[in-house]
Design a protein around this motif. Structure first.
Motif, PDB file in Angstrom:
ATOM      1  N   UNK A  30      -7.407   3.928  -3.268  1.00 36.34           N
ATOM      2  CA  UNK A  30      -6.292   3.051  -3.167  1.00 36.34           C
ATOM      3  C   UNK A  30      -5.041   3.327  -2.265  1.00 36.34           C
ATOM      4  N   UNK A  31      -4.646   4.687  -2.786  1.00 36.83           N
ATOM      5  CA  UNK A  31      -3.489   5.302  -1.984  1.00 36.83           C
ATOM      6  C   UNK A  31      -3.902   5.503  -0.284  1.00 36.83           C
ATOM      7  N   UNK A  32      -4.976   5.845  -0.240  1.00 33.73           N
ATOM      8  CA  UNK A  32      -5.506   6.111   1.084  1.00 33.73           C
ATOM      9  C   UNK A  32      -5.588   4.915   1.815  1.00 33.73           C
ATOM     10  N   UNK A  33      -6.131   3.757   1.366  1.00 29.18           N
ATOM     11  CA  UNK A  33      -6.214   2.426   1.849  1.00 29.18           C
ATOM     12  C   UNK A  33      -5.010   1.851   2.159  1.00 29.18           C
ATOM     13  N   UNK A  34      -4.158   2.000   1.329  1.00 23.64           N
ATOM     14  CA  UNK A  34      -2.648   1.489   1.539  1.00 23.64           C
ATOM     15  C   UNK A  34      -2.129   2.137   2.578  1.00 23.64           C
ATOM     16  N   UNK A  35      -2.231   3.673   2.659  1.00 21.81           N
ATOM     17  CA  UNK A  35      -1.465   4.242   3.612  1.00 21.81           C
ATOM     18  C   UNK A  35      -2.107   3.872   5.097  1.00 21.81           C
ATOM     19  N   UNK A  36      -3.379   3.710   5.312  1.00 19.74           N
ATOM     20  CA  UNK A  36      -3.793   2.980   6.364  1.00 19.74           C
ATOM     21  C   UNK A  36      -3.178   1.688   7.000  1.00 19.74           C
ATOM     22  N   UNK A  37      -2.949   0.800   5.772  1.00 21.72           N
ATOM     23  CA  UNK A  37      -2.453  -0.616   6.206  1.00 21.72           C
ATOM     24  C   UNK A  37      -0.862  -0.001   6.606  1.00 21.72           C
TER      25      UNK A  37
ATOM     26  N   UNK B 119      11.314  -4.861   4.377  1.00 22.89           N
ATOM     27  CA  UNK B 119      10.232  -5.399   3.523  1.00 22.89           C
ATOM     28  C   UNK B 119       9.236  -4.529   3.307  1.00 22.89           C
ATOM     29  N   UNK B 120       8.891  -3.810   4.486  1.00 22.75           N
ATOM     30  CA  UNK B 120       7.793  -2.795   4.185  1.00 22.75           C
ATOM     31  C   UNK B 120       8.064  -1.602   3.417  1.00 22.75           C
ATOM     32  N   UNK B 121       9.226  -1.317   3.638  1.00 17.18           N
ATOM     33  CA  UNK B 121       9.797  -0.010   2.459  1.00 17.18           C
ATOM     34  C   UNK B 121       9.591  -0.550   1.243  1.00 17.18           C
ATOM     35  N   UNK B 122      10.013  -1.717   0.917  1.00 21.38           N
ATOM     36  CA  UNK B 122       9.835  -1.818  -0.584  1.00 21.38           C
ATOM     37  C   UNK B 122       8.679  -2.510  -0.905  1.00 21.38           C
ATOM     38  N   UNK B 123       7.726  -3.019  -0.273  1.00 24.99           N
ATOM     39  CA  UNK B 123       6.504  -3.353  -0.649  1.00 24.99           C
ATOM     40  C   UNK B 123       5.701  -2.162  -0.680  1.00 24.99           C
ATOM     41  N   UNK B 124       5.887  -1.200   0.004  1.00 22.24           N
ATOM     42  CA  UNK B 124       5.071   0.037   0.159  1.00 22.24           C
ATOM     43  C   UNK B 124       5.265   0.854  -1.339  1.00 22.24           C
ATOM     44  N   UNK B 125       6.609   0.827  -1.580  1.00 22.60           N
ATOM     45  CA  UNK B 125       7.008   1.602  -2.914  1.00 22.60           C
ATOM     46  C   UNK B 125       6.128   0.623  -4.202  1.00 22.60           C
ATOM     47  N   UNK B 126       6.492  -0.412  -3.954  1.00 20.61           N
ATOM     48  CA  UNK B 126       5.845  -1.457  -5.077  1.00 20.61           C
ATOM     49  C   UNK B 126       4.293  -1.394  -5.338  1.00 20.61           C
ATOM     50  N   UNK B 127       3.728  -1.204  -4.193  1.00 21.12           N
ATOM     51  CA  UNK B 127       2.415  -1.087  -4.157  1.00 21.12           C
ATOM     52  C   UNK B 127       1.703   0.377  -4.537  1.00 21.12           C
ATOM     53  N   UNK B 128       2.562   1.175  -4.157  1.00 23.01           N
ATOM     54  CA  UNK B 128       2.224   2.675  -4.635  1.00 23.01           C
ATOM     55  C   UNK B 128       2.386   2.733  -6.360  1.00 23.01           C
ATOM     56  N   UNK B 129       3.431   2.130  -6.913  1.00 21.09           N
ATOM     57  CA  UNK B 129       3.645   2.145  -8.088  1.00 21.09           C
ATOM     58  C   UNK B 129       2.589   1.450  -8.871  1.00 21.09           C
ATOM     59  N   UNK B 130       2.202   0.322  -8.411  1.00 26.41           N
ATOM     60  CA  UNK B 130       1.058  -0.586  -9.001  1.00 26.41           C
ATOM     61  C   UNK B 130      -0.229   0.236  -9.010  1.00 26.41           C
ATOM     62  N   UNK B 131      -0.571   1.191  -8.236  1.00 28.47           N
ATOM     63  CA  UNK B 131      -1.504   2.210  -8.173  1.00 28.47           C
ATOM     64  C   UNK B 131      -1.634   3.194  -9.305  1.00 28.47           C
ATOM     65  N   UNK B 132      -0.531   3.538  -9.822  1.00 28.17           N
ATOM     66  CA  UNK B 132      -0.271   4.563 -10.761  1.00 28.17           C
ATOM     67  C   UNK B 132      -0.100   4.219 -12.116  1.00 28.17           C
ATOM     68  N   UNK B 133      -0.402   4.819 -13.075  1.00 27.52           N
ATOM     69  CA  UNK B 133      -0.253   4.672 -14.546  1.00 27.52           C
ATOM     70  C   UNK B 133       1.317   4.906 -14.584  1.00 27.52           C
ATOM     71  N   UNK B 134       2.052   4.205 -15.772  1.00 25.93           N
ATOM     72  CA  UNK B 134       3.642   4.305 -16.036  1.00 25.93           C
ATOM     73  C   UNK B 134       4.030   5.791 -15.909  1.00 25.93           C
ATOM     74  N   UNK B 135       3.266   6.719 -16.621  1.00 23.14           N
ATOM     75  CA  UNK B 135       3.810   7.927 -16.445  1.00 23.14           C
ATOM     76  C   UNK B 135       3.782   8.699 -15.018  1.00 23.14           C
TER      77      UNK B 135
END
Length: 234
Positions: A138-145, A190-206
């Motif tokens: 998921x992180x790799x695909x998001x990085x490409x996008x 917008x891309x900065x905020x979206x990127x952080x949000x999508x990375x956080x969504x891929x991770x567990x809370x910890x």
């Protein structure tokens, strides 16, 4: 707009940024004090709440910045409220979105190496060093996008800069060109905020807590180095 109006707006955002940064420090302290790894349902809820609170703080910054960009994008790009070192690392008025992925991979590698014996024994640490194959994918695909979107915005800025030669023409619409620059900066934010949000969504809370702490410490560290350089021998 006269010089006093410009200075007033710059000082206004300077105060906003200073207050936002101070609150960010408090939020990082709360993240650092949270129970990790979470062992109860209450702990999981606490981490989720802190991550949401942190992301709301980030979103509020970009909402406020968007208003400032609309009013005076050139002052926002000049960013006199940060250090010269911070400005030297900026990409269109802020940090480069793909920096997020370098941070995730670096933190994951460091933690993986520190827990490698436990991991080889089958013990799950639950931290950033324990990303699952699906998370890495998921992180790799998001990085490409993100790379594609980042490149597209960079190209748009390049075209805007090339078009500034038209300023020599008597019919040049300077206000319209500055407005387009503001739109480019907004796309970058917008891309900065979206990127952080999508990375956080891929991770567990910890993992999200660890990631947000690391990102903030990097920001504080660069600011600290910049302040030391500014106060050093001239």
């Amino acid at each position: 707009m006269n010089i006093f109006q410009i200075e007033s707006r710059m000082n206004s955002f300077d105060r906003v940024y200073g207050g936002w940064l101070e609150q960010l420090r408090h939020l990082v302290d709360q993240l650092a004090a949270a129970p990790k790894p979470p062992t109860t349902a209450d702990h999981h809820h606490q981490l989720h709440h802190l991550v949401s609170k942190f992301m709301d703080h980030y979103a509020e910054y970009y909402r406020t910045k968007a208003i400032a960009v609309d009013r005076d994008v050139l002052s926002i790009l000049a960013a006199p409220w940060i250090t010269a070192l911070e400005r030297s690392l900026h990409w269109i008025g802020g940090w480069r979105p793909t920096t997020v992925f370098h941070l995730v991979y670096t933190e994951s590698s460091i933690l993986f190496e520190s827990h490698i014996i436990d991991i080889l024994r089958g013990h799950r640490t639950g931290d950033l060093g324990d990303l699952s194959p699906s998370q890495f994918r998921g992180v790799s695909e998001l990085q490409c996008d993100t790379v594609r979107e980042e490149n597209a915005i960079t190209e748009e800025l390049s075209e805007w800069q090339d078009g500034m030669s038209d300023l020599m023409a008597a019919s040049s619409n300077l206000e319209g060109k500055i407005g387009k620059l503001g739109a480019i900066v907004q796309k970058a934010d917008d891309l900065r905020l979206k990127t952080v949000r999508r990375v956080v969504e891929l991770l567990t809370p910890q993992q999200a807590v660890e990631f947000l702490i690391s990102a903030s410490e990097l920001q504080f560290g660069i600011r600290g180095w910049g302040l030391n350089l500014s106060n050093g021998p001239q």
